[in-house]
Motif scaffolding. Structure first.
Motif, mmCIF file in Angstrom:
data_model
loop_
_atom_site.group_PDB
_atom_site.id
_atom_site.type_symbol
_atom_site.label_atom_id
_atom_site.label_comp_id
_atom_site.label_asym_id
_atom_site.label_seq_id
_atom_site.Cartn_x
_atom_site.Cartn_y
_atom_site.Cartn_z
ATOM 1 N N GLU A 10 0.844 -1.190 0.000
ATOM 2 C CA GLU A 10 0.000 0.000 0.000
ATOM 3 C C GLU A 10 0.883 1.245 0.000
ATOM 4 N N ALA A 11 1.935 1.233 0.804
ATOM 5 C CA ALA A 11 2.849 2.375 0.869
ATOM 6 C C ALA A 11 3.571 2.574 -0.462
ATOM 7 N N LEU A 12 3.905 1.489 -1.137
ATOM 8 C CA LEU A 12 4.616 1.582 -2.414
ATOM 9 C C LEU A 12 3.711 1.959 -3.578
ATOM 10 N N ALA A 13 2.410 1.955 -3.360
ATOM 11 C CA ALA A 13 1.458 2.179 -4.448
ATOM 12 C C ALA A 13 1.445 3.610 -4.980
ATOM 13 N N HIS A 14 1.868 4.564 -4.173
ATOM 14 C CA HIS A 14 1.781 5.967 -4.592
ATOM 15 C C HIS A 14 3.133 6.469 -5.099
ATOM 16 N N PRO A 15 3.153 7.149 -6.248
ATOM 17 C CA PRO A 15 4.427 7.618 -6.813
ATOM 18 C C PRO A 15 5.189 8.589 -5.914
ATOM 19 N N THR A 16 4.482 9.415 -5.153
ATOM 20 C CA THR A 16 5.171 10.343 -4.251
ATOM 21 C C THR A 16 5.929 9.570 -3.177
ATOM 22 N N ARG A 18 7.031 6.475 -3.387
ATOM 23 C CA ARG A 18 8.176 5.796 -4.020
ATOM 24 C C ARG A 18 9.325 6.786 -4.235
ATOM 25 N N GLN A 19 8.991 8.027 -4.624
ATOM 26 C CA GLN A 19 10.038 9.038 -4.822
ATOM 27 C C GLN A 19 10.716 9.394 -3.503
ATOM 28 N N ILE A 20 9.942 9.474 -2.437
ATOM 29 C CA ILE A 20 10.533 9.749 -1.120
ATOM 30 C C ILE A 20 11.524 8.651 -0.767
ATOM 31 N N LEU A 21 11.150 7.394 -0.992
ATOM 32 C CA LEU A 21 12.069 6.286 -0.710
ATOM 33 C C LEU A 21 13.337 6.401 -1.545
ATOM 34 N N GLN A 22 13.174 6.727 -2.822
ATOM 35 C CA GLN A 22 14.353 6.885 -3.686
ATOM 36 C C GLN A 22 15.243 8.012 -3.187
ATOM 37 N N ASP A 23 14.640 9.108 -2.761
ATOM 38 C CA ASP A 23 15.429 10.242 -2.260
ATOM 39 C C ASP A 23 16.174 9.877 -0.977
ATOM 40 N N HIS A 48 2.104 11.222 3.766
ATOM 41 C CA HIS A 48 2.897 10.219 3.038
ATOM 42 C C HIS A 48 3.991 9.642 3.947
ATOM 43 N N LEU A 49 4.668 10.516 4.676
ATOM 44 C CA LEU A 49 5.726 10.054 5.586
ATOM 45 C C LEU A 49 5.141 9.160 6.680
ATOM 46 N N GLY A 50 3.975 9.503 7.179
ATOM 47 C CA GLY A 50 3.322 8.690 8.199
ATOM 48 C C GLY A 50 2.971 7.297 7.694
ATOM 49 N N LEU A 51 2.503 7.234 6.467
ATOM 50 C CA LEU A 51 2.164 5.938 5.895
ATOM 51 C C LEU A 51 3.428 5.099 5.689
ATOM 52 N N LEU A 52 4.497 5.721 5.188
ATOM 53 C CA LEU A 52 5.763 5.008 5.010
ATOM 54 C C LEU A 52 6.315 4.528 6.350
ATOM 55 N N ARG A 53 6.216 5.370 7.362
ATOM 56 C CA ARG A 53 6.684 5.005 8.700
ATOM 57 C C ARG A 53 5.834 3.871 9.267
ATOM 58 N N GLY A 54 4.524 3.957 9.083
ATOM 59 C CA GLY A 54 3.620 2.914 9.558
ATOM 60 C C GLY A 54 3.882 1.564 8.910
ATOM 61 N N ALA A 55 4.340 1.580 7.669
ATOM 62 C CA ALA A 55 4.670 0.345 6.961
ATOM 63 C C ALA A 55 6.068 -0.159 7.330
ATOM 64 N N LEU A 71 15.770 5.728 5.360
ATOM 65 C CA LEU A 71 15.226 4.551 4.699
ATOM 66 C C LEU A 71 15.506 3.312 5.546
ATOM 67 N N ALA A 72 14.507 2.475 5.728
ATOM 68 C CA ALA A 72 14.668 1.188 6.416
ATOM 69 C C ALA A 72 14.895 0.134 5.330
#
Length: 112
Positions: A10-16, A18-23, A48-55, A71-72
């Protein structure tokens, strides 16, 4: 799939996201630095950061009045790797071959 795996995808589904992870692959960044790269509002980036952190895909730490994100990598690799191994078992073999390759030459390392 488990709830953990679902949250990762779910976290990887949004392009923003994914870009945050790449950055973040280049190292820790402050929330403001991350937000400055996007044309959306700060609260949207915070969600977006909250969702990435939650995942479990990013971690955060406080430094005075700043929140720094990292990045984890291991969590991301394990989650995606486990899924690929389930649906594409030959990935297990490919991963083992890559693990055995020598770091400098690309040669397969000899196991004693």
């Amino acid at each position: 799939m488990t709830d953990e795996t679902n949250s990762v995808f779910e976290a990887l589904a949004h392009p923003t996201r994914r870009q945050i992870l790449q950055d973040l692959k280049d190292g820790e960044q402050a929330a403001g630095e991350i937000a400055a790269r996007f044309s959306v509002s700060g609260p949207t980036i915070s969600r977006h950061l909250g969702l990435l952190r939650g995942a479990g895909l990013i971690t955060e730490r406080r430094d005075a009045n700043r929140i720094l994100y990292s990045l984890a990598e291991e969590r991301l690799a394990l989650s995606v790797g486990d899924f690929l191994s389930t649906v594409c078992p030959e990935q297990i073999v490919l991963r083992e071959v890559r693990r055995r390759r020598g770091p400098a030459t690309g040669d397969v390392a000899v196991q004693p």
